[in-house]
Design an enzyme around this catalytic site. Sequence first.
Site, PDB file in Angstrom:
ATOM      1  N   SER A   1       2.052   2.373 -16.784  1.00 18.30           N
ATOM      2  CA  SER A   1       1.952   3.813 -16.490  1.00 18.30           C
ATOM      3  C   SER A   1       0.816   4.479 -17.260  1.00 18.30           C
ATOM      4  CB  SER A   1       3.253   4.529 -16.859  1.00 18.30           C
ATOM      5  OG  SER A   1       4.336   3.932 -16.201  1.00 18.30           O
TER       6      SER A   1
ATOM      7  N   GLU B   1      11.667  -6.889 -13.063  1.00 17.32           N
ATOM      8  CA  GLU B   1      12.180  -5.750 -13.826  1.00 17.32           C
ATOM      9  C   GLU B   1      13.330  -5.071 -13.074  1.00 17.32           C
ATOM     10  OE1 GLU B   1       9.200  -2.850 -14.817  1.00 17.32           O
ATOM     11  OE2 GLU B   1      10.502  -1.841 -16.272  1.00 17.32           O
TER      12      GLU B   1
ATOM     13  N   SER C   1       7.207   1.434 -23.726  1.00 15.47           N
ATOM     14  CA  SER C   1       8.386   1.146 -24.549  1.00 15.47           C
ATOM     15  C   SER C   1       8.069   0.043 -25.558  1.00 15.47           C
ATOM     16  CB  SER C   1       9.557   0.696 -23.672  1.00 15.47           C
ATOM     17  OG  SER C   1       9.864   1.689 -22.720  1.00 15.47           O
TER      18      SER C   1
ATOM     19  N   GLN D   1       4.977  -3.164 -22.099  1.00 14.76           N
ATOM     20  CA  GLN D   1       4.422  -3.052 -20.745  1.00 14.76           C
ATOM     21  C   GLN D   1       3.484  -1.851 -20.647  1.00 14.76           C
ATOM     22  OE1 GLN D   1       6.932  -1.297 -17.693  1.00 14.76           O
ATOM     23  NE2 GLN D   1       6.493  -3.013 -16.330  1.00 14.76           N
ATOM     24  N   GLY D   2       2.205  -2.103 -20.382  1.00 18.14           N
ATOM     25  CA  GLY D   2       1.224  -1.015 -20.268  1.00 18.14           C
ATOM     26  C   GLY D   2       0.804  -0.835 -18.820  1.00 18.14           C
TER      27      GLY D   2
HETATM   28  C1  FAD Z   1      12.722   5.449 -20.818  1.00 15.53           C
HETATM   29  C2  FAD Z   1      11.452   5.116 -20.098  1.00 15.53           C
HETATM   30  C3  FAD Z   1      10.771   3.972 -20.452  1.00 15.53           C
HETATM   31  C4  FAD Z   1       9.585   3.653 -19.792  1.00 15.53           C
HETATM   32  N1  FAD Z   1       8.921   2.525 -20.209  1.00 15.53           N
HETATM   33  C5  FAD Z   1       7.741   2.224 -19.638  1.00 15.53           C
HETATM   34  C6  FAD Z   1       6.979   1.104 -20.126  1.00 15.53           C
HETATM   35  O1  FAD Z   1       7.392   0.386 -21.042  1.00 15.53           O
HETATM   36  N2  FAD Z   1       5.782   0.864 -19.553  1.00 15.53           N
HETATM   37  C7  FAD Z   1       5.287   1.619 -18.540  1.00 15.53           C
HETATM   38  O2  FAD Z   1       4.212   1.303 -18.057  1.00 15.53           O
HETATM   39  N3  FAD Z   1       5.970   2.698 -18.061  1.00 15.53           N
HETATM   40  C8  FAD Z   1       7.181   3.018 -18.603  1.00 15.53           C
HETATM   41  N4  FAD Z   1       7.882   4.119 -18.152  1.00 15.53           N
HETATM   42  C9  FAD Z   1       7.262   4.998 -17.139  1.00 15.53           C
HETATM   43  C10 FAD Z   1       7.929   4.988 -15.802  1.00 15.53           C
HETATM   44  O3  FAD Z   1       7.681   3.773 -15.116  1.00 15.53           O
HETATM   45  C11 FAD Z   1       7.399   6.208 -15.034  1.00 15.53           C
HETATM   46  O4  FAD Z   1       7.852   7.359 -15.741  1.00 15.53           O
HETATM   47  C12 FAD Z   1       7.889   6.253 -13.609  1.00 15.53           C
HETATM   48  O5  FAD Z   1       7.277   5.231 -12.862  1.00 15.53           O
HETATM   49  C13 FAD Z   1       7.638   7.621 -12.937  1.00 15.53           C
HETATM   50  O6  FAD Z   1       6.299   7.974 -13.029  1.00 15.53           O
HETATM   51  P1  FAD Z   1       5.872   9.441 -13.552  1.00 15.53           P
HETATM   52  O7  FAD Z   1       6.607   9.695 -14.824  1.00 15.53           O
HETATM   53  O8  FAD Z   1       4.373   9.487 -13.589  1.00 15.53           O
HETATM   54  O9  FAD Z   1       6.430  10.462 -12.468  1.00 15.53           O
HETATM   55  P2  FAD Z   1       5.721  10.914 -11.103  1.00 15.53           P
HETATM   56  O10 FAD Z   1       5.153   9.714 -10.432  1.00 15.53           O
HETATM   57  O11 FAD Z   1       4.795  12.033 -11.419  1.00 15.53           O
HETATM   58  O12 FAD Z   1       6.951  11.428 -10.267  1.00 15.53           O
HETATM   59  C14 FAD Z   1       7.478  12.749 -10.415  1.00 15.53           C
HETATM   60  C15 FAD Z   1       8.572  12.933  -9.355  1.00 15.53           C
HETATM   61  O13 FAD Z   1       8.007  12.807  -8.036  1.00 15.53           O
HETATM   62  C16 FAD Z   1       8.703  11.819  -7.297  1.00 15.53           C
HETATM   63  N5  FAD Z   1       7.770  11.071  -6.440  1.00 15.53           N
HETATM   64  C17 FAD Z   1       6.530  10.644  -6.771  1.00 15.53           C
HETATM   65  N6  FAD Z   1       5.984   9.977  -5.737  1.00 15.53           N
HETATM   66  C18 FAD Z   1       6.900   9.978  -4.719  1.00 15.53           C
HETATM   67  C19 FAD Z   1       6.928   9.447  -3.403  1.00 15.53           C
HETATM   68  N7  FAD Z   1       5.897   8.759  -2.901  1.00 15.53           N
HETATM   69  N8  FAD Z   1       8.050   9.639  -2.651  1.00 15.53           N
HETATM   70  C20 FAD Z   1       9.121  10.333  -3.145  1.00 15.53           C
HETATM   71  N9  FAD Z   1       9.142  10.871  -4.396  1.00 15.53           N
HETATM   72  C21 FAD Z   1       8.050  10.697  -5.175  1.00 15.53           C
HETATM   73  C22 FAD Z   1       9.259  10.875  -8.360  1.00 15.53           C
HETATM   74  O14 FAD Z   1      10.365  10.137  -7.874  1.00 15.53           O
HETATM   75  C23 FAD Z   1       9.657  11.850  -9.451  1.00 15.53           C
HETATM   76  O15 FAD Z   1      10.908  12.428  -9.184  1.00 15.53           O
HETATM   77  C24 FAD Z   1       9.068   4.472 -18.768  1.00 15.53           C
HETATM   78  C25 FAD Z   1       9.761   5.632 -18.413  1.00 15.53           C
HETATM   79  C26 FAD Z   1      10.939   5.960 -19.071  1.00 15.53           C
HETATM   80  C27 FAD Z   1      11.653   7.213 -18.670  1.00 15.53           C
END
Ligand code: FAD
Length: 390
Positions: free
Chosen positions: A124, A239, A156, A121-122
């Site tokens: 993020s 998902e 992932s 899944q691409g």
């Molecule tokens: C093990 C793992 C596997 C993953 N696999 C994939 C994958 O296969 N493909 C893929 O595309 N992505 C994947 N991800 C990414 C995942 O979807 C993102 O990490 C997640 O959506 C959070 O985005 P971010 O890391 O940019 O955090 P941010 O968006 O920067 O968030 C940082 C913090 O701010 C909080 N926050 C942000 N916006 C708000 C809001 N509007 N209201 C309240 N709180 C807020 C968040 O909850 C978090 O605590 C994976 C992540 C993990 C940990």
Amino acid sequence: MDLAYTEEERAFRARLRDWLASVLPTLPARPDPRDWPARRAYDTAWQRMLYDAGYADVHWDAAPTIRLIFLEETERAGAPYVGANFVGLLHAGPTIAVEGTPAQRQRWLPPVLRGDEVWCQGFSEPDAGSDLASLRTRAVRDGDDYVVTGAKIWTSHAEVADWCELLVRTDPDAPRHRGLTWLALPMDAPGVTVRPLRTLAGTAEFAEVFLDEVRVPAGNRVGAENDGWRVTMVTLSFERGTAFVGEVVACRRVLGALARAARANGRWDDAVLRRRLGRLNADFAALWRLIQWNVSEAAAAAAGRGASTAPGGSGGVPGAGGSVFKLRYSHARQELYDAAAEVLGAGALDAGHEWVADRLSSLSYTIAAGTSQIQQNIVAERILGLPKGR
Ligand SMILES: Cc1cc2nc3c(=O)[nH]c(=O)nc-3n(C[C@H](O)[C@H](O)[C@H](O)COP(=O)(O)OP(=O)(O)OC[C@H]3O[C@@H](n4cnc5c(N)ncnc54)[C@H](O)[C@@H]3O)c2cc1C
């Protein structure tokens, strides 16, 4: 919703149980969790066995009760985890089944069911996680192709995937949710570079993916151009709503093992720990009920038996109720493995122990597939009808 099992469903359960009892002892040992190519080979071989035995299509085609029986029995028996097949079977496949053309369904679904092809899944990007609609990876139409340039992160299984469900920006001038498109990207296309990232648990299960003028045929577009946000909401609904269903049964199995281990090593005498395990037992039982509701209501809606009564559910796609499940499940999973550390005592320092490795990976569950804060926002806005935060 009728949750009583029919005679036919009970017969399916008995047949599956017998089959699992006959094949599971013949399986080779599971590979080292850090060796993704070996894990891919193992997971796809298991999928092929399910396919050959006629059990592969339960995720998409079968009645919801059959799907639940399948997940319950395979997890209860300790069958291999879906692993490298997670994205293809549990959210890319279901998205193509709902949104793809007949030709796309014919091209992409059978190889997933047979275990021949693996998806990742691409979505993020470095600056687009929770705020996914701010993504910047560009796709520019050139003849019959899109030319894609940008970077994805936390992808992932990217290292071992054949295909990627890719979200790109096709109209930079449109409002940010309206200029996106969902593409199926072949991971072996020229210009795709995968750089694995190491996790806390020591595995490299996700990666950065760099896209440098990658040509993707326009026929790989699922849904209309610039309608990718809507298609992506379908993907995320699967998902969050159904992809983790089997893992609840697995958690209940671990909970039983924790109670047995605590009895054996004397930790059971601790009333606080006993209460903790009891509360987790109730939590996982409630989560199972929630799953039954979400899955069967979504399927009833798909079968045209009226709108789903699950919050936000429609047309076979799980509704916002999936966010309630994802929110509570990801916390319960962390609490389960915290309790495991209590049971293990000093053994919790042994990084090689299965429960210790699972405890480390459980930390990611409140982030992956949308953070808990985002699920809370969805519950607040779409189920409770509270005003939008911004
Ligand atoms: C093990 C793992 C596997 C993953 N696999 C994939 C994958 O296969 N493909 C893929 O595309 N992505 C994947 N991800 C990414 C995942 O979807 C993102 O990490 C997640 O959506 C959070 O985005 P971010 O890391 O940019 O955090 P941010 O968006 O920067 O968030 C940082 C913090 O701010 C909080 N926050 C942000 N916006 C708000 C809001 N509007 N209201 C309240 N709180 C807020 C968040 O909850 C978090 O605590 C994976 C992540 C993990 C940990």
